[in-house]
Design an enzyme around this catalytic site. Sequence first.
Site, short mmCIF file in Angstrom:
data_model
loop_
_atom_site.label_atom_id
_atom_site.label_comp_id
_atom_site.label_asym_id
_atom_site.label_seq_id
_atom_site.Cartn_x
_atom_site.Cartn_y
_atom_site.Cartn_z
N ARG A 161 0.97 -0.67 -0.05
CA ARG A 161 0.14 -0.68 0.13
C ARG A 161 0.88 1.21 -0.53
NH1 ARG A 161 -2.86 1.54 -2.67
NH2 ARG A 161 -3.76 -1.02 -2.97
N LYS A 199 0.67 25.47 -4.36
CA LYS A 199 -0.74 24.08 -3.74
C LYS A 199 -1.07 23.12 -3.79
CE LYS A 199 -4.19 27.35 -4.76
NZ LYS A 199 -4.86 28.36 -6.06
N LYS A 245 1.02 39.41 -4.60
CA LYS A 245 -0.05 38.72 -5.24
C LYS A 245 -1.35 40.16 -4.59
CE LYS A 245 -1.37 34.35 -4.90
NZ LYS A 245 -2.05 34.29 -6.53
N GLU A 304 1.17 40.24 -9.59
CA GLU A 304 -0.76 39.80 -9.96
C GLU A 304 -1.27 40.48 -10.11
OE1 GLU A 304 -2.71 36.58 -8.32
OE2 GLU A 304 -4.00 38.53 -7.48
N ASP A 332 -4.62 37.30 -13.59
CA ASP A 332 -5.43 37.01 -12.71
C ASP A 332 -7.22 36.45 -13.53
OD1 ASP A 332 -6.56 35.35 -10.32
OD2 ASP A 332 -7.14 37.52 -9.40
#
Length: 296
Positions: free
Chosen positions: A105, A140, A172, A208, A229
Amino acid sequence: MSPVFDESERRAALELIHLALNEDLADRGDLTTAAIIPPSAQGAVSIVARRPGIVSGLPIVPLVFQKVDPQVRVELQVADGDRVDRGTVTAVLTGSTRSLLIGERTALNFLTHLSGVASLTRKFVDLAHGTRAKILDTRKTLPGWRALEKYAVRCGGGVNHRMGLYDGVLIKDNHLAAWIGLEDRPTLREAVTRARTTSPAGVTIEVEVDSLAQLQDVLQAAPDIVLLDNMPPDMMREAIALRDQQAPQVRLEASGSVTLDSVAAIAATGVDRISIGALTHSAPALDLAFDWGALA
């Protein structure tokens, strides 16, 4: 050419393998296997693709079994980055049946997840084929898995964005929001200038924007990259024309809710880069499994 599984990926894998085996075995081991499998039993398994996709994570399989049982023999049949079909044998393992069951596994968890990331990345890369746009990942990623997930993106033909907060500047919308109430609140153009002044030499400066007015302002500071964006394709084309006129050396990156349905149209606008968080945070696992066979 297969992506390089280097020392940073190896270290990340070893740390995660240690955690994974501790989760499974604790201080008792595999109770089921110990109860019903004789210690002398020997087995052979093939790791087989149940669905087509791009394989990633194969170098981790021998690392898993080195921890479980160094006597297990692992023979890789394909290379990371290869496209596999349903039924493709990716690796053959022989050794103690108990050891094969204990490591099964953990090995498959690495393979199915990383191959899922590589497979999803390749779908985006294929849809952008014929344009100048490169497909990039983001930050992310699952905690602890970043080096491996970004490796899997490379296996799928994508390109890595910055690895972390330490190796690139990306100004950002959250930074803009954090400026609210500050007396010394800079403009985007001033923020780029400050970042270039305070950052180590050679660090990429990216900012951004979500409007053409912001783009026009920030181009005057000539950042390395401007992230567009959530702009629709028509606005991206206007942004490219503005960039070409004012600062042709600046690269433009599209980001925000990019999907398999929208990526081709975005790539066709002429942007240089498309960053997609879904490559790592939403990739479905590629189904690979152990097929047991008799020893020769």
